[in-house]
Design an enzyme around this catalytic site. Structure first.
Site, short mmCIF file in Angstrom:
data_model
loop_
_atom_site.label_atom_id
_atom_site.label_comp_id
_atom_site.label_asym_id
_atom_site.label_seq_id
_atom_site.Cartn_x
_atom_site.Cartn_y
_atom_site.Cartn_z
N THR A 39 4.28 1.38 -3.24
CA THR A 39 5.67 1.78 -2.98
C THR A 39 6.28 0.95 -1.86
O THR A 39 7.50 0.87 -1.75
CB THR A 39 5.74 3.28 -2.60
OG1 THR A 39 4.71 3.53 -1.64
CG2 THR A 39 5.53 4.18 -3.79
N GLY A 126 -10.51 -2.81 0.61
CA GLY A 126 -9.21 -2.14 0.50
C GLY A 126 -8.83 -1.41 1.77
O GLY A 126 -7.94 -0.57 1.78
N ASP A 174 0.23 -2.21 5.56
CA ASP A 174 -1.05 -2.40 6.24
C ASP A 174 -0.85 -2.83 7.69
O ASP A 174 -1.55 -2.36 8.60
CB ASP A 174 -1.89 -3.46 5.51
CG ASP A 174 -2.08 -3.11 4.04
OD1 ASP A 174 -1.79 -1.96 3.66
OD2 ASP A 174 -2.53 -4.00 3.28
#
Ligand code: GLA
Length: 393
Positions: A39, A126, A174
């Site tokens: 998103t 991840g 991130d």
């Protein structure tokens, strides 16, 4: 702050040995994301938190224009002159050099430096080790050379570094999580305005368990860029009828049904997932605020199904891990996390059930996939910071 004192000590001591100088030390954490996947680059919301796994770097200035880097993990050195910084096929130096390149492009003036780097964020899991390296670098160089850059700009610099030196058109999540993380909180970040709110992560008897598949399929970066492009295609199709629409943030499922579905079924599925995920995030964040963890967990399963079937960024290992806990009453929610095609699943697990669950799933994962599973109990932590040498010495 909980730091990994072993790595901290090692970075400090190895720096002294390698460069014969005293380092300044910095730490920048990896992240989890509770809900809101793919998103961020669609101007939506995300709900990440910085964790207690981090990248540690030691730095000091040099009297010349040389950048001298050492990766403790790869046991490898890399040197380049400031004026000759460009992407390298060595891999790991790119996350540092990409930041240097961005700083130079923005007109910042600074000299050469020595840097060593290590960490306990597993690469390719991840958990955003690359963003952590970029943020640590931006934060450290800002401090060392007094560049006067805001944390928000550091996030943009790190993001651009990843676009240009790693070739992945990542969103801002991130970097923002690594820089702005706050212990015991998640960040509700509006990726359009960059306004954010810290929401207490109160899980009442539950823990966040990460299950690392230990796979990272090579598709991950090319497919990531393709997904981004497909979202942009969807926006273009809607915009032809609604000129004010500038991202999927402004798009509804009705618009997609009307303008995208008849023309491009694949783009439709991708966009529908994103629009629904944005709504799910807002509702999920309210669940968290109201202590309705079970409702949040159910949404996480739905997110996974969307990512797997509509956005198609999952893989058999991730699907296996989510399906393995789907009907387990001790697990409130689970889904793949991050860009996809490998890495971790994030699970909300009843505290007293976690050991058993890990044991049982590790066994079936090994049996079915032929791979070792790496479990982590994630704790939230503060964002990027300078470390006080004497305090942790
Ligand atoms: C990767 C990217 C982020 C975000 C996630 C998916 O982690 O770096 O910007 O897009 O994938 O939510």
């Amino acid at each position: 702050m909980a730091i990994n004192s072993e790595i901290f000590k090692e970075v400090k001591e190895k720096f002294r040995k390698r460069f014969n100088e005293e380092p300044t030390l910095f730490r920048s954490p990896g992240r989890v994301n509770i809900i809101g996947e793919h998103t961020d680059y669609n101007n939506g919301f995300v709900l990440p938190a910085a964790i207690d796994k981090a990248i540690y770097i030691g730095v000091c200035k040099r009297a010349n224009e040389t950048i001298s880097l050492y990766s403790e993990e790869f046991d490898e050195a890399f040197e380049v002159k400031l004026s000759e910084v460009m992407p390298t096929d060595k891999g790991w130096p790119n996350y540092i050099l990409g930041v240097v390149d961005q700083l130079l492009k923005r007109g910042h003036v600074f000299g050469g430096f020595n840097m060593n780097i290590d960490g306990d964020v597993p690469i390719g899991s991840g958990l955003s080790s690359s963003a952590a390296v970029e943020c640590a670098t931006a934060f450290a160089l800002n401090d060392l050379f007094e560049l006067n850059i805001s944390k928000q700009d550091m996030a943009f610099i790190a993001q651009k570094a990843e676009h240009e030196f790693a070739g992945v058109r990542v969103g801002i999540m991130d970097m923002f999580a690594s820089l702005f993380g706050k212990k015991d909180h998640v960040i509700k970040l509006d990726c359009q305005s960059l306004e954010y709110e810290y929401v207490p992560l109160k899980l009442e008897g539950y823990k966040i368990v990460l299950l690392n598949t230990n796979v990272k399929h090579s598709l991950s970066s090319s497919e990531y860029n393709t997904r981004r492009q497909q979202c942009e295609e969807g926006v273009t199709l809607v915009k032809a009828h609604h000129p004010n629409v500038s991202s999927l943030r402004d798009v509804t499922v009705e618009m997609l049904n009307q303008y995208v579905k008849p023309l491009n079924e694949v783009v439709y599925r991708r966009c529908k997932y994103v629009v629904e995920e944005s709504q799910r995030l807002l509702a999920g964040c309210e669940d968290l605020k109201n202590g309705h963890i079970d409702a949040l967990g159910k949404k996480m399963f739905r997110t996974h199904d969307g990512l797997s079937r509509e956005y198609e960024v999952s893989c058999k290992e991730l699907d296996f891990l989510v399906d393995a806990v789907r009907n387990n009453p001790d697990v409130l929610g689970a889904r793949m996390m991050g860009g996809g095609f490998g890495g971790c699943t994030i699970n909300i697990v009843k505290e007293e059930a976690k050991e058993n669950l890990i044991k049982q799933i590790s066994k079936s994962y090994k049996n079915q996939m032929g791979l070792e599973l790496s479990p982590y109990i994630a704790q939230t932590e503060d964002g990027t910071s300078k470390l006080n040498l004497s305090k942790f010495a």
